[in-house]
Design a protein around this motif. Structure first.
Motif, PDB file in Angstrom:
ATOM      1  N   GLU A   1      -2.183 -33.044 -36.465  1.00  0.00           N
ATOM      2  CA  GLU A   1      -3.142 -32.037 -36.018  1.00  0.00           C
ATOM      3  C   GLU A   1      -2.988 -30.746 -36.821  1.00  0.00           C
ATOM      4  N   ARG A   2      -4.092 -30.262 -37.344  1.00  0.00           N
ATOM      5  CA  ARG A   2      -4.092 -29.021 -38.121  1.00  0.00           C
ATOM      6  C   ARG A   2      -3.956 -27.828 -37.175  1.00  0.00           C
ATOM      7  N   ILE A   3      -3.321 -26.769 -37.666  1.00  0.00           N
ATOM      8  CA  ILE A   3      -3.125 -25.562 -36.871  1.00  0.00           C
ATOM      9  C   ILE A   3      -3.922 -24.435 -37.521  1.00  0.00           C
ATOM     10  N   PRO A   4      -4.971 -23.953 -36.846  1.00  0.00           N
ATOM     11  CA  PRO A   4      -5.747 -22.867 -37.447  1.00  0.00           C
ATOM     12  C   PRO A   4      -4.966 -21.563 -37.418  1.00  0.00           C
ATOM     13  N   MET A   5      -5.020 -20.836 -38.528  1.00  0.00           N
ATOM     14  CA  MET A   5      -4.402 -19.513 -38.580  1.00  0.00           C
ATOM     15  C   MET A   5      -5.063 -18.692 -39.674  1.00  0.00           C
ATOM     16  N   THR A   6      -4.969 -17.398 -39.512  1.00  0.00           N
ATOM     17  CA  THR A   6      -5.518 -16.505 -40.526  1.00  0.00           C
ATOM     18  C   THR A   6      -4.531 -16.431 -41.691  1.00  0.00           C
ATOM     19  N   ALA A   7      -5.003 -15.917 -42.812  1.00  0.00           N
ATOM     20  CA  ALA A   7      -4.130 -15.752 -43.975  1.00  0.00           C
ATOM     21  C   ALA A   7      -2.979 -14.806 -43.631  1.00  0.00           C
ATOM     22  N   GLU A   8      -3.273 -13.811 -42.831  1.00  0.00           N
ATOM     23  CA  GLU A   8      -2.260 -12.842 -42.392  1.00  0.00           C
ATOM     24  C   GLU A   8      -1.172 -13.534 -41.561  1.00  0.00           C
ATOM     25  N   GLY A   9      -1.579 -14.389 -40.656  1.00  0.00           N
ATOM     26  CA  GLY A   9      -0.631 -15.131 -39.827  1.00  0.00           C
ATOM     27  C   GLY A   9       0.201 -16.095 -40.654  1.00  0.00           C
ATOM     28  N   HIS A  10      -0.426 -16.736 -41.626  1.00  0.00           N
ATOM     29  CA  HIS A  10       0.270 -17.668 -42.515  1.00  0.00           C
ATOM     30  C   HIS A  10       1.334 -16.926 -43.316  1.00  0.00           C
ATOM     31  N   ALA A  11       0.976 -15.763 -43.829  1.00  0.00           N
ATOM     32  CA  ALA A  11       1.922 -14.963 -44.610  1.00  0.00           C
ATOM     33  C   ALA A  11       3.109 -14.516 -43.751  1.00  0.00           C
ATOM     34  N   ALA A  12       2.848 -14.180 -42.498  1.00  0.00           N
ATOM     35  CA  ALA A  12       3.926 -13.751 -41.598  1.00  0.00           C
ATOM     36  C   ALA A  12       4.905 -14.896 -41.337  1.00  0.00           C
ATOM     37  N   LEU A  13       4.381 -16.106 -41.142  1.00  0.00           N
ATOM     38  CA  LEU A  13       5.258 -17.257 -40.928  1.00  0.00           C
ATOM     39  C   LEU A  13       6.067 -17.562 -42.186  1.00  0.00           C
TER      40      LEU A  13
ATOM     41  N   VAL B   1      13.170 -15.372 -44.735  1.00  0.00           N
ATOM     42  CA  VAL B   1      14.324 -14.639 -44.207  1.00  0.00           C
ATOM     43  C   VAL B   1      15.325 -15.606 -43.576  1.00  0.00           C
ATOM     44  N   LEU B   2      14.824 -16.559 -42.820  1.00  0.00           N
ATOM     45  CA  LEU B   2      15.723 -17.524 -42.186  1.00  0.00           C
ATOM     46  C   LEU B   2      16.508 -18.325 -43.223  1.00  0.00           C
ATOM     47  N   LYS B   3      15.822 -18.751 -44.280  1.00  0.00           N
ATOM     48  CA  LYS B   3      16.482 -19.578 -45.292  1.00  0.00           C
ATOM     49  C   LYS B   3      17.385 -18.780 -46.228  1.00  0.00           C
ATOM     50  N   SER B   4      16.977 -17.573 -46.584  1.00  0.00           N
ATOM     51  CA  SER B   4      17.731 -16.829 -47.591  1.00  0.00           C
ATOM     52  C   SER B   4      18.729 -15.826 -47.020  1.00  0.00           C
ATOM     53  N   VAL B   5      18.567 -15.432 -45.762  1.00  0.00           N
ATOM     54  CA  VAL B   5      19.471 -14.440 -45.177  1.00  0.00           C
ATOM     55  C   VAL B   5      20.241 -15.018 -43.989  1.00  0.00           C
TER      56      VAL B   5
ATOM     57  N   LYS C   1      24.072 -20.601 -32.729  1.00  0.00           N
ATOM     58  CA  LYS C   1      23.098 -19.805 -33.485  1.00  0.00           C
ATOM     59  C   LYS C   1      22.564 -20.614 -34.669  1.00  0.00           C
ATOM     60  N   GLN C   2      23.444 -21.372 -35.313  1.00  0.00           N
ATOM     61  CA  GLN C   2      23.017 -22.212 -36.427  1.00  0.00           C
ATOM     62  C   GLN C   2      21.990 -23.241 -35.957  1.00  0.00           C
ATOM     63  N   SER C   3      22.236 -23.812 -34.806  1.00  0.00           N
ATOM     64  CA  SER C   3      21.304 -24.791 -34.251  1.00  0.00           C
ATOM     65  C   SER C   3      19.937 -24.155 -34.008  1.00  0.00           C
ATOM     66  N   PHE C   4      19.936 -22.947 -33.465  1.00  0.00           N
ATOM     67  CA  PHE C   4      18.682 -22.236 -33.227  1.00  0.00           C
ATOM     68  C   PHE C   4      17.957 -21.966 -34.545  1.00  0.00           C
ATOM     69  N   ILE C   5      18.686 -21.476 -35.540  1.00  0.00           N
ATOM     70  CA  ILE C   5      18.081 -21.148 -36.838  1.00  0.00           C
ATOM     71  C   ILE C   5      17.505 -22.397 -37.496  1.00  0.00           C
ATOM     72  N   GLU C   6      18.267 -23.478 -37.493  1.00  0.00           N
ATOM     73  CA  GLU C   6      17.782 -24.716 -38.112  1.00  0.00           C
ATOM     74  C   GLU C   6      16.556 -25.258 -37.371  1.00  0.00           C
TER      75      GLU C   6
ATOM     76  N   ARG D   1      14.354 -23.426 -35.746  1.00  0.00           N
ATOM     77  CA  ARG D   1      13.220 -22.546 -36.077  1.00  0.00           C
ATOM     78  C   ARG D   1      12.720 -22.836 -37.495  1.00  0.00           C
ATOM     79  N   ILE D   2      13.626 -23.101 -38.419  1.00  0.00           N
ATOM     80  CA  ILE D   2      13.227 -23.447 -39.789  1.00  0.00           C
ATOM     81  C   ILE D   2      12.384 -24.723 -39.771  1.00  0.00           C
ATOM     82  N   SER D   3      12.824 -25.716 -39.026  1.00  0.00           N
ATOM     83  CA  SER D   3      12.062 -26.973 -38.926  1.00  0.00           C
ATOM     84  C   SER D   3      10.683 -26.733 -38.324  1.00  0.00           C
ATOM     85  N   GLU D   4      10.653 -25.916 -37.276  1.00  0.00           N
ATOM     86  CA  GLU D   4       9.384 -25.611 -36.609  1.00  0.00           C
ATOM     87  C   GLU D   4       8.423 -24.903 -37.569  1.00  0.00           C
ATOM     88  N   LEU D   5       8.937 -23.919 -38.313  1.00  0.00           N
ATOM     89  CA  LEU D   5       8.086 -23.184 -39.250  1.00  0.00           C
ATOM     90  C   LEU D   5       7.624 -24.073 -40.398  1.00  0.00           C
TER      91      LEU D   5
END
Length: 157
Positions: free
Chosen positions: A2-14, A20-24, A54-59, A61-65
């Motif tokens: 299923e496709r998720i509609p979003m604006t370009a602004e929302g896409h950029a925010a995600l 940040v999650l991956k690099s910091v 915390k690692q579990s939460f971050i991973e 969220r990364i999967s979700e994004l």
């Protein structure tokens, strides 16, 4: 899928959050786990368990994004137009009873923030407004009973 509609602004925010999650955040938590591990017995090491949680939460969220970005249907609102309310429209509505006016932009679920005047395309108000034009009335089911709103203005910006 299923496709998720979003604006370009929302896409950029995600994308920014994912970066940040991956690099910091991820390298930081790996270092924290390593530090906690060096303190000895892991079975009674609260720092280690907190860092792993915390690692579990971050991973997660990364999967979700990653999933949301892969399924994103980015809609360029600036290229939309017309008089009907659709995804991306900024709609001014007036309560038929009180004549109170409110302006909302209809956005994707992850972008919704009522304080900023952004409502999810899946919200009851947005669902009632989709397809309406200026001058039309939309009835919204609310906990206190149905409310009627008149569409005052529809803008795509």
């Amino acid at each position: 899928m299923e496709r998720i509609p979003m604006t370009a602004e929302g896409h950029a925010a995600l994308q920014a959050e994912l970066k940040v999650l991956k690099s910091v955040e991820r390298p930081s938590i790996i270092a924290a786990i390593s530090e906690a591990r060096s303190h000895g017995d892991l079975s009674e090491n609260a720092e280690y368990h907190a860092a792993k949680e915390k690692q579990s939460f971050i991973e997660g969220r990364i999967s979700e994004l990653d999933d949301k970005l892969a399924r994103a249907d980015v809609i360029d609102v600036s290229k939309l137009g017309g008089s009907k309310v659709r995804f991306g429209a900024t709609v001014t509505i007036a309560d038929v009873d009180t004549e109170d006016e409110q302006t909302y932009k209809i956005v994707g679920e992850d972008e919704a923030d009522v304080k900023q005047g952004k409502i999810s395309v899946t919200s009851p108000i947005a669902r009632a407004l989709i397809g309406k034009e200026e001058g039309d009335e939309a009835e919204v089911a609310a906990p206190a009973g149905a409310r009627a709103y008149e569409v005052i203005k529809v803008v795509y910006k």
